[in-house]
Design an enzyme around this catalytic site. Structure first.
Site, mmCIF file in Angstrom:
data_model
loop_
_atom_site.group_PDB
_atom_site.id
_atom_site.type_symbol
_atom_site.label_atom_id
_atom_site.label_comp_id
_atom_site.label_asym_id
_atom_site.label_seq_id
_atom_site.Cartn_x
_atom_site.Cartn_y
_atom_site.Cartn_z
ATOM 1 N N GLY A 38 82.238 34.726 71.352
ATOM 2 C CA GLY A 38 81.006 34.581 70.581
ATOM 3 C C GLY A 38 79.778 35.119 71.272
ATOM 4 N N CYS A 41 74.745 34.669 71.621
ATOM 5 C CA CYS A 41 74.219 33.923 70.467
ATOM 6 C C CYS A 41 74.904 32.579 70.315
ATOM 7 C CB CYS A 41 74.391 34.749 69.201
ATOM 8 S SG CYS A 41 73.877 33.874 67.706
ATOM 9 N N HIS A 440 56.117 27.474 43.045
ATOM 10 C CA HIS A 440 55.129 26.539 43.608
ATOM 11 C C HIS A 440 55.765 25.150 43.722
ATOM 12 C CE1 HIS A 440 51.307 24.499 44.282
ATOM 13 N NE2 HIS A 440 51.725 23.582 43.395
#
Length: 462
Positions: A38, A41, A440
């Site tokens: 991996g 990260c 919104h």
């Protein structure tokens, strides 16, 4: 000697995805990993640090309970062993997932060991020789360790060792006031450490605009972090069981005493023990492998992806490296590094989301430009959340009307900036985004408002 169609050295962000594509196309693939699957990260970068940031954020919010109408019933204290256990669990899921996907991959063989080039087509892993006409280097990078007098007598920390702490440093000294240093500095201040950050330059994160640096300094100082600017670390030593950091500075004490020392002054590629010279692979003085716009090295049949090529320093750029190589090699779709728009984030709280050019870069380019800026305290969603630090800023080319860049320092800035980034990739005029109807209440809904208030960028050249 074992022959393969392709060899992939390293299992960071680019390597596993490329292995799956190559193996899926029928190629016989060798995958070499010397340490943890991996890469940065998963193990020492994004996954562990953002998990720790989340713990620190939760503690910070709990301490602000009165602002939101609740009480915790006592002092909020950290349990670093539990914080680390949570981090280890999340990291372990990712790490084991990558390993499992590769060790069970059809047409692929995994070798655990250190790979070194023997020739342009041969790689040695321990006592085995692997040969392939296509070799992909994905070895990542590590923390740079500066030459500071006395450092060899100090047990110092880097980003890799910081994520494995299961105790709370009493006073954390941080050398470097940029992305890594500030994320860890704020995180550990919220956990309960005293924190001093020494930055040799006149402001934080010097690659960003001055208003970004000022905004960061304002909320970090308010949280109790001691920021020492124009303060170069010139020595470290042990005194009465403490670490003493010597500073070359114009203001403030020339020495700061703390319990632990974090070095956060940059990164270096893991290329110094790959045998690059035996393969004839060119690299620069810092060890970064030289590549062209399609990530090919100067040696035919060898590519370099991820942090080790110096063309990007992020997980997302490493993954894009994989996409570029796969598209060119397997899909007949010419993709290039130069198509990529710079974008990244700084995960302080609030975060900084960045895309494209800074204001300083636009000014240096000499083009006529427009700028729009809005304070986060004027964004209703930020006000409702009680997180009003920072601002949003967008830069536009006055003639083409295309967006040149954005700096979003504020709550959800690392997410909202993608609204701007996507329009930039589409090469659409800013008016497309200005006329969009956003939901919104959100942070992103104020981007059209921001673009409706553009004004000429000050200090235009000529």
């Amino acid at each position: 000697m074992t022959n393969y169609d392709a060899i992939i050295i390293g299992t960071g962000q680019a390597g596993p995805s490329l292995a799956r594509r190559l193996a899926g196309s029928g190629m016989k693939v060798a995958i070499v990993e010397r340490d943890r699957f991996g890469g940065t990260c998963v193990n020492t970068g994004c996954t562990p640090t953002k998990t720790l940031v989340a713990s620190a954020y939760a503690m910070h919010t709990a301490r602000r309970g009165a602002d939101f109408g609740f009480s915790t019933g006592g002092e909020v204290k950290v349990d670093m062993k539990r914080v680390k256990a949570r981090k280890d669990y999340i990291v372990g899921l990712s790490n084991r997932g990558v390993e499992r996907s590769l060790t069970t991959l059809e047409n692929a063989s995994v070798y655990r060991g250190h790979a070194r080039f023997v020739s342009p087509r041969e790689v040695e892993v321990d006592t085995e020789i692997l040969r392939a006409d296509r070799i992909f280097i994905n070895v990542g990078g590590r923390a740079a360790v500066p030459e500071i007098p006395g450092l060899d007598g100090i047990d110092y920390l880097t980003n890799s060792s910081m994520v494995d702490l299961d105790f709370l440093p009493r006073h954390l000294l941080v050398v470097g006031g940029s992305y890594i240093g500030l994320e860890f500095g704020q995180m550990y201040r919220r956990f309960g450490s005293a924190v001093t950050v020494a930055e040799m330059g006149p402001r934080l994160v010097a690659r960003e605009d001055e208003d970004v640096s000022e905004g960061l300094a304002a909320f970090l100082t308010r949280e109790g972090i001691d920021l020492r600017l124009n303060a170069k670390c010139i020595s470290v030593s042990k005194r009465d069981g403490e670490i003493v950091m010597g500073l070359d500075c114009d203001e403030g004490a020339p020495e700061v005493t703390g319990s632990h020392l974090l070095l956060a002054v940059g990164r270096r590629p893991n290329t110094d023990d790959l045998g690059l010279d035996r393969a004839g692979i060119r690299h620069d003085a810092r060890g970064y492998i030289e590549v062209d716009d399609e990530l090919r090295t100067n040696v035919a049949g060898i590519w370099a992806l991820g942090d080790c090529n110096g063309r990007g320093a992020f997980t997302h750029t490493a993954y894009n490296d994989y996409e570029i190589v796969a598209a060119n090699l397997l899909d007949g779709d010419r993709r290039r590094v130069s198509d990529r728009i710079p974008a990244y984030a700084l995960y302080t709280d609030p975060p900084l989301g960045r895309a494209g050019m800074t204001e300083a870069e636009v000014l240096r380019s000499g083009r006529r430009a427009l700028v729009g800026k809005i304070a986060m305290e004027d964004v209703s969603r930020a006000f409702e959340k009680g997180e009003t630090d920072g601002f949003m800023k967008v830069l536009v080319d006055a003639e083409s009307k295309q967006i040149l860049g954005a700096s979003f320092l504020g709550t959800s800035g690392d997410e909202a900036v993608h609204c701007v980034l996507d329009v930039m990739y589409a090469k659409a005029p800013y008016t497309v985004l200005q006329r969009a109807v956003h939901i919104h209440p959100t942070v992103a809904e104020f981007i059209p408002t921001l673009l409706g208030s553009l004004a000429p960028l000050a200090e235009q050249p000529g």
